[in-house]
Design an enzyme around this catalytic site. Structure first.
Site, PDB file in Angstrom:
ATOM      1  N   ASP A 270       0.783  -1.045  -0.014  1.00 46.95           N
ATOM      2  CA  ASP A 270      -0.031   0.189   0.167  1.00 46.95           C
ATOM      3  C   ASP A 270       0.975   1.090   0.057  1.00 46.95           C
ATOM      4  OD1 ASP A 270      -3.197   0.214   0.215  1.00 46.95           O
ATOM      5  OD2 ASP A 270      -2.247   1.992   1.182  1.00 46.95           O
TER       6      ASP A 270
ATOM      7  N   ASP B 262       4.119   9.108 -10.954  1.00 54.46           N
ATOM      8  CA  ASP B 262       5.260   9.245 -11.246  1.00 54.46           C
ATOM      9  C   ASP B 262       5.475  10.366 -12.252  1.00 54.46           C
ATOM     10  OD1 ASP B 262       5.966   7.241  -9.605  1.00 54.46           O
ATOM     11  OD2 ASP B 262       6.190   5.524 -11.137  1.00 54.46           O
TER      12      ASP B 262
ATOM     13  N   HIS C 200      10.156   4.382  -3.817  1.00 53.49           N
ATOM     14  CA  HIS C 200       9.835   4.105  -2.649  1.00 53.49           C
ATOM     15  C   HIS C 200       9.509   2.785  -2.441  1.00 53.49           C
ATOM     16  CE1 HIS C 200       6.459   4.900  -4.859  1.00 53.49           C
ATOM     17  NE2 HIS C 200       5.657   4.463  -4.108  1.00 53.49           N
TER      18      HIS C 200
END
Length: 187
Positions: free
Chosen positions: A63, A146, A171
């Site tokens: 998530d 992005d 990340h």
């Protein structure tokens, strides 16, 4: 075999890419109700429990969220919904007269297998800024943020240079590397 639970193939690819040779992974899309909270740690944890009950095999659940400094860390767990509601153009309008373009991406990977009493979590984070100059350039947008996120240390949005700098500026990959380090110590 590790089951990566996501309906987004690009997310699956980023996680699978960061796994070392010898760790086999497959993608599984499960329709699970999502805990209503703004804490992605809680959402990922709960989804991981649900996925493990259904799959009965080691699962890794992602998530993620983006947090805008100018908007008190909004949208967080509402990242997907904000995009669906207003698209990138609407987010750009939110920043019409805003000077603070700082943001951060956070990914929480939750892992569960039969040896664990509850899911264990791995967090990856990357800080940067927003840049709306490229929002019209992508054709197949599976990870829309992005297009507008420029990590600290880069001059362009993530999507323009994902292949060469994937592990350094992602990340999800950072969280996966933490999982891998833990996993190798476990076995």
């Amino acid at each position: 075999m590790l089951t990566i639970v996501t309906g987004n193939h690009k997310k699956y690819q980023q996680i699978a890419w960061a796994l070392p040779a010898g760790v086999e992974a497959c993608q599984r899309d499960l329709d699970m109700p999502e805990t209503q909270t703004n804490l992605i740690t809680d959402i990922s944890y709960d989804k991981c429990l649900q996925a493990y009950v259904e799959v009965q095999w080691p699962v890794l659940v992602d998530d993620s969220g983006i947090y805008f400094d100018a908007y008190n860390n909004f949208p967080g767990a509402l990242t997907k919904y904000l995009y669906q509601w207003v698209w990138l153009e609407g987010i750009q309008r939110l920043y019409t007269d805003v000077e603070d373009m700082r943001a951060r991406f956070q990914c929480v990977l939750s892992y569960m297998d039969s040896t664990l009493p509850e899911p264990i979590q791995f967090v990856g984070e990357i800080e940067g800024r927003l840049d709306f100059s490229h929002i019209q350039q992508a054709e197949d947008v599976k990870l829309p943020y992005d297009l507008i996120f420029v990590p600290d240390g880069m001059d362009e949005p993530v999507f323009l240079d994902m292949q060469s700098r994937n592990d350094e500026y992602n990340h999800r990959v950072r969280a996966t590397r933490k999982f891998v380090n833990w996993y190798w110590q476990k076995i």
